[in-house]
Design a protein around this motif. Sequence first.
Motif, PDB file in Angstrom:
ATOM      1  N   LYS A 159       0.797  -1.103  -0.140  1.00 34.20           N
ATOM      2  CA  LYS A 159      -0.015   0.109  -0.074  1.00 34.20           C
ATOM      3  C   LYS A 159       0.801   1.349   0.081  1.00 34.20           C
ATOM      4  O   LYS A 159       1.571   1.448   0.980  1.00 34.20           O
ATOM      5  N   LEU A 160       0.884   1.921  -0.868  1.00 36.21           N
ATOM      6  CA  LEU A 160       1.311   3.313  -1.233  1.00 36.21           C
ATOM      7  C   LEU A 160       0.641   4.312  -1.230  1.00 36.21           C
ATOM      8  O   LEU A 160      -0.733   4.355  -1.544  1.00 36.21           O
ATOM      9  N   VAL A 161       1.211   5.746  -0.768  1.00 34.60           N
ATOM     10  CA  VAL A 161       0.347   6.893  -0.482  1.00 34.60           C
ATOM     11  C   VAL A 161       1.227   7.676  -1.558  1.00 34.60           C
ATOM     12  O   VAL A 161       2.470   8.027  -1.474  1.00 34.60           O
TER      13      VAL A 161
ATOM     14  N   GLU B 198      -2.726   4.986  -3.227  1.00 31.63           N
ATOM     15  CA  GLU B 198      -4.072   6.224  -2.769  1.00 31.63           C
ATOM     16  C   GLU B 198      -3.246   7.540  -3.095  1.00 31.63           C
ATOM     17  O   GLU B 198      -2.492   7.943  -2.815  1.00 31.63           O
TER      18      GLU B 198
ATOM     19  N   LEU C  78      -3.452   7.109   7.011  1.00 29.99           N
ATOM     20  CA  LEU C  78      -2.846   6.752   5.637  1.00 29.99           C
ATOM     21  C   LEU C  78      -1.176   6.515   5.613  1.00 29.99           C
ATOM     22  O   LEU C  78      -0.493   5.756   5.492  1.00 29.99           O
TER      23      LEU C  78
ATOM     24  N   CYS D 170       1.002   2.914   5.587  1.00 38.78           N
ATOM     25  CA  CYS D 170       1.492   3.057   4.307  1.00 38.78           C
ATOM     26  C   CYS D 170       2.918   2.041   4.316  1.00 38.78           C
ATOM     27  O   CYS D 170       3.702   2.302   5.075  1.00 38.78           O
ATOM     28  N   ASP D 171       3.046   1.248   3.250  1.00 36.32           N
ATOM     29  CA  ASP D 171       4.246   0.614   3.126  1.00 36.32           C
ATOM     30  C   ASP D 171       5.537   1.419   2.133  1.00 36.32           C
ATOM     31  O   ASP D 171       6.697   1.095   2.174  1.00 36.32           O
TER      32      ASP D 171
END
Length: 208
Positions: free
Chosen positions: A10-12, A43, A79, A83-84
């Motif tokens: 999961k990236l932002v 995201e 978020l 996030c990763d």
Amino acid sequence: MSAPICRTRKLVALYGSPRRQGNTSRLLNQAATGARAAGAVVEDVFLGDLSLSPCLEDNGCRDTGRCVIADDFQRIYLLLDECDGLLLASPVFFGGVSAQAKILIDRCQCFWAGKYLLKRVRGGFSRKRPGLFLSAAARAPRPDLFEGAVRTVRYFFDALDVALWRTLLYPGLEEAHDVLAHEGYLREAFDAGLRLVAEVDPGRPEQG
Ligand SMILES: Cc1cc2nc3c(=O)[nH]c(=O)nc-3n(C[C@H](O)[C@H](O)[C@H](O)COP(=O)(O)O)c2cc1C
């Protein structure tokens, strides 16, 4: 023997320009597209769309590591915390980052308080989360053109325990569409997004 389960990364992606179709937005969009091509969920967050107070420096975060101002930051905090990996784009404005980016960065003082005052250690992974910073400036290249923006981003990423894995800094871009004349820049941004996903700690467990 069963194959290891590789969970979704999961990236932002934080869009810091007031121009939705400007140079840094287009570059970040390419990077996010590259990351998605590598299997990540990204995201997109347009900072200019958020209702964000600047930091009021009442130091409410010193006790809990959480910001006490009730606005859109509360969602962004989660978020950023979970996030990763992180992608941030901002134009150079007066030698630094845009106001949209700076408001968000200052609100992340709560991460700084959690890390340095409350001595919170981010558990669950052996490697820092990777971060990519993209920027554009109108002026011709010179050694200090991106210095102020990059310094601020280093402090920001440090507070979040994000490693500044790569910077992509493009001088000589002024009008919103200027980057379109540089296919190589857009390709470079796509490749960086693609490769950032491989930088995520493979042993990192699901957050949140
Ligand atoms: C308020 C403001 C301040 C700026 N300051 C600088 C600057 O200090 N140095 C520079 O090279 N360009 C500066 N620029 C130009 C932008 O960095 C440049 O147009 C950039 O490509 C904008 O990126 P964007 O299309 O993603 O918004 C400034 C532009 C604005 C509107």
